[in-house]
Write an enzyme that holds these catalytic residues in place. Structure first.
Site, PDB file in Angstrom:
ATOM      1  N   GLN A 195       0.832  -1.212   0.000  1.00  0.00           N
ATOM      2  CA  GLN A 195       0.000   0.000   0.000  1.00  0.00           C
ATOM      3  C   GLN A 195       0.858   1.250   0.000  1.00  0.00           C
ATOM      4  OE1 GLN A 195      -2.768  -2.112   3.207  1.00  0.00           O
ATOM      5  NE2 GLN A 195      -3.385   0.008   2.934  1.00  0.00           N
ATOM      6  N   PHE A 226      -6.251  -3.784   3.234  1.00  0.00           N
ATOM      7  CA  PHE A 226      -6.964  -3.514   4.499  1.00  0.00           C
ATOM      8  C   PHE A 226      -6.050  -2.962   5.586  1.00  0.00           C
ATOM      9  CE2 PHE A 226      -8.731  -7.475   2.535  1.00  0.00           C
ATOM     10  CZ  PHE A 226      -9.789  -6.863   1.886  1.00  0.00           C
ATOM     11  N   GLU A 230       0.304  -1.861   4.572  1.00  0.00           N
ATOM     12  CA  GLU A 230       0.740  -0.466   4.675  1.00  0.00           C
ATOM     13  C   GLU A 230       2.216  -0.401   5.067  1.00  0.00           C
ATOM     14  OE1 GLU A 230      -1.813   2.188   6.848  1.00  0.00           O
ATOM     15  OE2 GLU A 230      -0.299   3.767   6.895  1.00  0.00           O
ATOM     16  N   ARG A 308      -5.568   7.606  16.785  1.00  0.00           N
ATOM     17  CA  ARG A 308      -6.881   7.553  16.135  1.00  0.00           C
ATOM     18  C   ARG A 308      -7.916   6.934  17.070  1.00  0.00           C
ATOM     19  NH1 ARG A 308      -9.463   8.527  11.240  1.00  0.00           N
ATOM     20  NH2 ARG A 308      -7.590   9.398  10.325  1.00  0.00           N
ATOM     21  N   ARG A 340      -7.943  -1.399   8.659  1.00  0.00           N
ATOM     22  CA  ARG A 340      -9.169  -0.623   8.393  1.00  0.00           C
ATOM     23  C   ARG A 340      -9.817  -0.068   9.676  1.00  0.00           C
ATOM     24  NH1 ARG A 340     -13.188  -3.311   4.007  1.00  0.00           N
ATOM     25  NH2 ARG A 340     -13.748  -1.429   2.907  1.00  0.00           N
ATOM     26  N   THR A 440      -3.735  11.403  10.536  1.00  0.00           N
ATOM     27  CA  THR A 440      -3.501  12.236  11.716  1.00  0.00           C
ATOM     28  C   THR A 440      -2.025  12.618  11.806  1.00  0.00           C
ATOM     29  OG1 THR A 440      -3.256  10.279  13.096  1.00  0.00           O
ATOM     30  CG2 THR A 440      -5.441  11.274  12.964  1.00  0.00           C
ATOM     31  N   ALA A 509      -5.951   5.424   5.399  1.00  0.00           N
ATOM     32  CA  ALA A 509      -6.748   6.481   6.045  1.00  0.00           C
ATOM     33  C   ALA A 509      -7.924   6.904   5.174  1.00  0.00           C
ATOM     34  CB  ALA A 509      -5.872   7.678   6.411  1.00  0.00           C
ATOM     35  N   GLU A 718     -12.928   3.345   5.336  1.00  0.00           N
ATOM     36  CA  GLU A 718     -12.959   2.841   6.702  1.00  0.00           C
ATOM     37  C   GLU A 718     -14.269   3.047   7.467  1.00  0.00           C
ATOM     38  OE1 GLU A 718      -8.638   3.462   8.477  1.00  0.00           O
ATOM     39  OE2 GLU A 718      -9.250   5.108   7.190  1.00  0.00           O
TER      40      GLU A 718
END
Lengths: 767, 480
Positions: A195, A226, A230, A308, A340, A440, A509, A718
């Site tokens: 990702q 998902f 990442e 988060r 996710r 964030t 995100a 998400e």
């Protein structure tokens, strides 16, 4: 079709032509890579011997950490994750050695001949053990508003409790995989299932000791991500690159399913302690929560995940006095990672469970209690971190779903059913979602694009986002076609490639379309500006006039906006522009304006906007086995002006069912030595087709343009995941019915058969 | 006796021949690995290599009873290459037709595209193949049938709604496809490759694979090769091969023996050949033996039921084998055949321990006799698993209760799976209930005795306390 074109790869998907990493056939001999990993949660490597394994015919090389030419490091954030173990292993699944062999079978045989002597060390396997030993990743974080201590003293009712939420395995259908192809002068081309192509590039460059300009990472598509790809897609790429570098041959490393489940991190399990204060009407006055995350062995993205979780600890509710404290605990488990929702679900689960508890305590309907506490439109709209909730859609959605889901009628029906049935109980719940959109980590909110127009008028779009099934490339293609005014078929989306667009942010995100769509628009705007003078010249030639004015690009043609009758074809324009020596390619760039967050003060505007949704779920629980069945689900979800409603529907239903899996059947169990017990789909159960509700009504909130994003759309990846709390809490409602709603049931997440049955047995007095 | 050593099957409209002596492929190489070794057949995906996700689904075509080809979806990750001898192998690459540069999608593919039923696309080829078999079966696109067709295909992206819509849309108006157009030609080719081969023996330097056509030949092979491993649907041993790279040196595949297949009425009951597929048994149960249906309705997935056989399920002798408690409760008898002739074994005596049956090295299970159920016998069964479909039992129970005119229990069998190393009867509970009437109170009391009969394990599926609680609770179904 223009509003709802099918997925840009749909034809390739259904014909089997779509190429995934493990399907690639680089020229020449491709070796298979295999990672040998630790079977122990914590151990000193006393000695090891690779010599016998190296003798196996067909083995080309076996690497240990001493053979890493660059840095022995996989982490780009905290530099706390070794690429290959050095002296000590810190979790089951930690990579120790890498084998390159001619076939998977040969590599497997070689692995059996590797001798390692371990000295077992004491592992930390749970949050409780980590707390007992003070094994924090970082000091606690805090977000606070009002005065929670004073408020709790004033509150008429105060309840406290604990909630555990479990880990979740991503279970992307395509396991982690990478193909690395060495080139001249040390170059390395990485075909990754990642990702985050730039991070993959940087990690590979790091382990190989190469400058970034010698490493190219390309991602055509992923078979699901998902969040699991990442950061952790980088690991497999780095391992494959080390082997390709050592052998100077292409290497494919594709994890076997069981290995993938054992090695890779999961959704962070949380253990949370809360105190909630409220009045007789169910208005929440104060909420205090300590969120404890199990980060595993390394930081990975854990601090951002924790943040988060904290940003979503109050979900859709205005609470004047809030204190949210976030803790990160290190354990000897594979490093937990993005999934996710990215902490949002873990933070929200606590307040949603508490809301449910408040309603039961006051003998009120839980949806009513929620409604009373929704963020207000003009007042009661400040979040604990100081950002105002703007464009609040909660009330609009509430009205629609209460009516379309027939909530209050069905509440009575469920009560009637439960009065007349003892072996089966039904439950009903309505839950809202308010989800902040933006990374964030503010600097990640940027994107680049490179749009190329060829002399035949066809367009190739490069952008920094990756396609993992979410339909990003389809939406980008639509955006490029609409902005350039050409038919969709003239536009193709290239594989994401770090040599076309550098310094990409991860596709995560939910921000893929927001960021990359804007970057593509920026590039297209530049091209249109360059082409406009040429268009004016051609139009004036056609009309024999000397007109000035704006040019419109539409339907594969260009014309003066004020005079649409005379037109020039886009293709003719492009051909002429080339002759006139006008550049036909442009880069685009976008960075989200106005977002910032001060971590120390816990205040700021971390989000560009919020997404909203609501779900009602009805379930039936078998009191003899604890098994639950989702009978009906209604969803109303806000996606702004959808760029592609069918793709957005797919995101909403897919996220919801994935969330339902986390809330119900997806249980991660570990043995006493930290080993994963359910390391294959044999025992790890994601939802199957039969688990989906028979009645499943999904509505995208109509007439809800979002002023903040590309073409007034809204991020969707998400937020709907957390709508599945409706199923989770409907199950709790059904359990509670066993005790006539007199007692608060034992509850946790997932509410699997075991949790549900044992909770009901306790209410029945058998527990 | 052996008259063929070359594997032959149909693929891409051509006869493929493989001689294992000089091949990198073993006879037990899975069809999935075979496909993925070819340059242009990588549409078939590996998702789990244990039959739990269906990404590798392919369809096998075989001559059916009505002179037509019968299409069955199977998991290619658990299918030994040698076992497709004489069959048509259909993969995702075969669905669309190419006319020049144009690709004409099969109706199945068109429906998936139109309904936006692919997201990441990795599960899509498998879903398309399951739907293809469904399309060809002529079954009605009810929710029940769609779930039945696709419970063996996991999708992590879509939430399945678009896939359900595609299946409904697709099967509401079926039209002939290019498989119909080529059917007689295909049947002719299948006849050719099958008539060339009576019994087969495939020899690879590390593995001998017997594929006999007759029971006599199978018994002789078993007698002459005591260590040979018997397979039928290969759904169990293929997983061991995939996960542990255990390659059996000698395999006796009895799936080509016609005599072992089928269900017939015999005396006061039915005889089920050991080679009968679970899917065939499920169809039989639906039409003529409803007591079996609950257990078969949640037995694995369509792909696995098409491969797995009743003999395989029983001979594996797993404590969580889905059909074993049923055999106890129905009082089934097992017909065992060996070098010294036949013998009959009571169901309960067939299982000797954890994954251990009573067959001697020269013996095979030929079939089972299931007696008819008396009017005054109540049969009930339930499988408890974390997920309803395609999951292994945490606990299962099959019970049989005979009552006299007054409702007093005169005979009782309560056979539990998942509670001990083998399927086991709840002796204390049975004794307690014997001579009593079925009332809520009696059963509630009986439930308390379950802990005297069992001390189950805690494992990845559930804990000891859950298993005990559920085992007791399931008794309440008797008085529901």
């Amino acid at each position: 079709m223009t509003n709802n074109p099918h997925h840009e790869s749909a034809i390739q998907h259904v014909t089997g032509e779509a190429v995934y990493v493990a399907d690639m056939l680089p020229t020449g001999q491709t070796l298979r890579g295999r990672v040998v990993y630790s079977p122990h949660a914590h151990a000193r490597i006393v000695s090891y011997d690779l010599s016998e394994a190296l003798k196996v015919e067909g083995v080309h090389d076996i690497l240990d950490c001493k053979r890493i030419p660059g840095d022995n490091q996989l982490s780009v954030v905290n530099l706390d994750e070794l690429c290959l173990a050095d002296g000590v292993v810190h979790c089951v699944g930690q990579a120790m050695f890498l084998i390159a062999a001619e076939t998977d079978e040969i590599a497997f045989e070689a692995e059996k001949l590797i001798r390692v002597e371990y000295e077992l060390l004491d592992p930390i396997l749970t949050i409780d053990e980590a707390m007992a030993r003070g094994n924090r990743l970082e000091p606690p974080r805090r977000i606070e508003i009002g005065n929670v201590d004073d408020a709790l003293k004033r509150c008429k009712h105060v309840l406290s409790g604990e909630l555990k939420t479990g880990a979740q395995e991503h279970w992307y259908l395509e396991t982690q995989a990478a193909v690395c192809v060495p080139g001249e002068d040390g170059e390395m081309t990485v075909y990754a299932s990642s990702q985050s192509p730039t991070e993959t590039q940087m990690v590979v460059a790091g382990v190989l000791g190469l400058p970034a300009h010698k490493v190219v990472c390309e991602v055509r598509r992923m078979g699901g991500g998902f969040g699991g790809k990442e950061t952790q897609g980088n690991h497999v790429a780095a391992w494959a690159a080390l082997l390709a570098n050592a052998t100077r041959k292409p290497v494919l490393l594709s994890l076997f399913r069981d290995d993938d489940q054992k090695i890779t991190g999961k959704r962070h399990p949380f253990q949370s302690i809360y105190t909630i204060g409220f009045d007789d009407e169910g208005r929440i006055e104060a909420y205090m929560v300590d969120l404890h995350a199990d980060v595993g062995i390394a930081a990975d993205l854990s601090m951002a995940v924790l943040e988060r979780a904290m940003f979503h600890a109050e979900n859709a509710y205005y609470i004047p006095n809030v204190r949210i404290t976030g803790h990160t605990w290190k354990t000897n488990l594979p490093s937990n990672t993005a999934f996710r929702g990215f902490g949002g679900p873990q933070g929200m689960a606590v307040i949603e469970n508490a809301m449910d508890r408040v309603a039961r305590y006051l003998k009120m309907d839980a949806a009513q209690v929620r409604f009373k506490n929704f963020y207000g439109i003009e007042t009661r709209n400040e979040t604990p971190y100081g950002q105002m909730v703007e464009n609040n859609r909660l009330f609009t959605i509430w009205e629609r779903i209460i009516a379309s889901g027939n909530y209050f009628e069905r509440r009575k029906e469920v009560e009637n059913y439960n009065r007349s049935h003892t072996l089966y109980k039904r439950g009903l719940a309505l839950t809202p979602v308010k989800f902040g959109i933006s990374f964030t980590t503010s600097f990640l909110n940027q994107a680049g694009a490179l749009v190329l127009i060829y002399r035949d008028g066809t367009v190739l779009v490069n952008h920094g986002g990756t396609e993992m099934g979410q339909g990003l490339h389809t939406k980008i293609r639509q955006i490029a076609a609409l902005e350039l005014g050409v038919p969709l078929e003239w536009v193709r989306i290239n594989a994401t490639n770090t040599s076309k667009v550098p310094n990409t942010s991860p596709t995560a995100a939910s921000s893929g379309t927001d960021l990359n769509g804007m970057a593509v628009k920026n590039a297209v705007d530049k091209l249109k500006e360059r082409l406009s003078p040429c268009a004016k010249m051609m139009l004036n030639e056609v009309c024999g006039s000397q007109t000035e004015g704006d040019i419109t690009f539409k339907d594969g043609q260009v014309f003066f906006t004020h005079e649409p009758t005379h037109r020039v074809g886009f293709v003719e324009l492009v051909k002429r522009a080339y002759i006139e020596r006008i550049s036909l390619h442009a880069t685009g760039y976008y960075s989200t304006p106005g977002i910032q967050f001060d971590k120390d003060r816990g205040k700021g505007t971390p989000f560009h906007y919020f997404a909203f949704g609501m779900a009602i779920a009805e379930v039936e629980v078998d009191t003899l086995t604890g098994r639950s069945k989702t009978l009906r689900v209604d969803i109303v979800h806000d996606v702004g002006d959808s760029i592609n409603p069918q793709i957005d529907m797919g995101q909403v239903t897919g996220a919801f069912i994935q969330g339902m899996g986390w809330c119900t059947t997806e249980t991660i169990k570990r043995g006493s030595s930290g080993e994963l017990l359910n390391h294959s789909p044999d025992t790890y159960k994601i939802p199957g087709i039969g688990d989906t509700p028979e009645i499943f009504n999904v509505e995208l909130l109509p007439l809800a343009p979002n002023p903040k994003a590309i073409r007034k759309s809204k991020a969707v990846g998400e937020p709907p995941f957390m709508l599945s709390f409706a199923v989770w809490l409907a199950i709790k409602d059904a359990i509670s019915a066993v005790g006539n709603h007199e007692q608060e049931p034992d509850f946790q997440l997932p509410a699997n058969c075991e949790v549900v049955l044992l909770s009901m047995e306790k209410l029945k007095g058998n527990g | 006796m052996i008259n063929g050593t070359t594997l032959r099957f149909l693929q891409d409209g051509r006869v493929v021949e493989i001689d294992f002596a000089g091949s990198a492929m073993r006879p037990s190489t899975t069809v999935l690995n075979y496909l993925r070794s070819l340059p242009h057949h990588r549409g078939t995906k590996e998702g789990c290599a244990e039959g739990d996700c269906g990404a590798c689904t392919v369809v096998l075509g075989e001559p059916g009873e009505n002179g037509r080809i019968r299409y069955k979806a199977v998991d290619s990750c658990m299918l030994f290459l040698a076992s497709i001898h004489g069959k048509q192998l259909i993969t995702i690459e075969n669905l669309a037709q190419r006319k020049g540069s144009e690709t004409i999608l099969h109706p199945v593919q068109r429906a998936l595209v139109v309904e936006h039923a692919s997201q990441c696309g990795f599960c899509t080829p498998g879903i398309a193949m399951s739907l293809f078999a469904f399309y060809k079966s002529g079954m009605e696109p009810t929710r029940e049938n769609i779930v039945d067709t696709l419970s063996g295909n996991l999708c992590r992206c879509t939430g399945y709604q678009s896939i359900i819509r595609a299946a409904q849309e697709l099967c509401s108006h079926r039209e002939p496809d290019h498989f119909d157009a080529n059917e007689s030609h295909t049947l002719e080719l299948l006849r050719q490759i099958d008539s060339q081969s009576e019994s087969m023996q495939f020899v690879h330097p590390g593995q001998t694979y017997f594929l006999p056509k007759s029971l006599e030949q199978a018994l002789r092979i078993k007698f002459e090769n005591p260590g040979v491993h018997v397979v039928n649907g290969s759904t169990d041993v293929a997983i061991r091969q995939n996960k542990r790279h255990e390659y059996l040196p000698a395999i006796l595949d009895i799936s080509a023996i016609g005599r072992l297949k089928g269900i017939s009425r015999e005396g006061k009951g039915h005889y089920v050949g050991a080679g009968t597929s679970i899917e065939a048994l499920k169809e039989f149960a639906a039409s003529s033996f409803p007591a079996l249906s609950p257990a078969l309705g949640v037995f694995a997935s369509k792909q696995i039921r098409n491969m797995a056989t009743i003999g395989g399920n029983l001979c594996t002798a797993s404590p969580i084998g889905d059909l074993i408690p049923m055999m106890f409760a129905l009082g089934a008898k097992f017909e065992v055949i060996g070098a010294n002739g036949k013998r009959w074994v009571e169901a309960e005596d067939f299982f000797e321990g954890y994954r251990r049956n009573c067959l001697k090295s020269d013996e095979l299970l030929k079939g089972i006799f299931i007696p008819e159920i008396d009017e005054n016998v109540l049969i009930f069964s339930e499988k408890v698993s974390n997920r309803r479909d395609l999951d292994i039992a945490t606990v299962s129970l099959c019970g049989a209760i005979r009552r006299d005119g007054q409702g007093v229990i005169t005979d009782i069998i309560l056979a539990y799976g998942g509670m001990a190393a083998t399927v086991k009867r709840a002796g204390h509970v049975e004794q307690f209930l014997l001579g009593k009437k079925l009332t809520v109170q009696t059963v509630d009391e009986a439930r308390q005795l379950i802990a005297r009969d069992f001390n189950p394990i805690s494992d990845a599926r559930a804990g000891n306390d859950y298993r005990l609680a559920v085992a007791g609770n399931l008794l309440m179904r008797m008085v529901e």
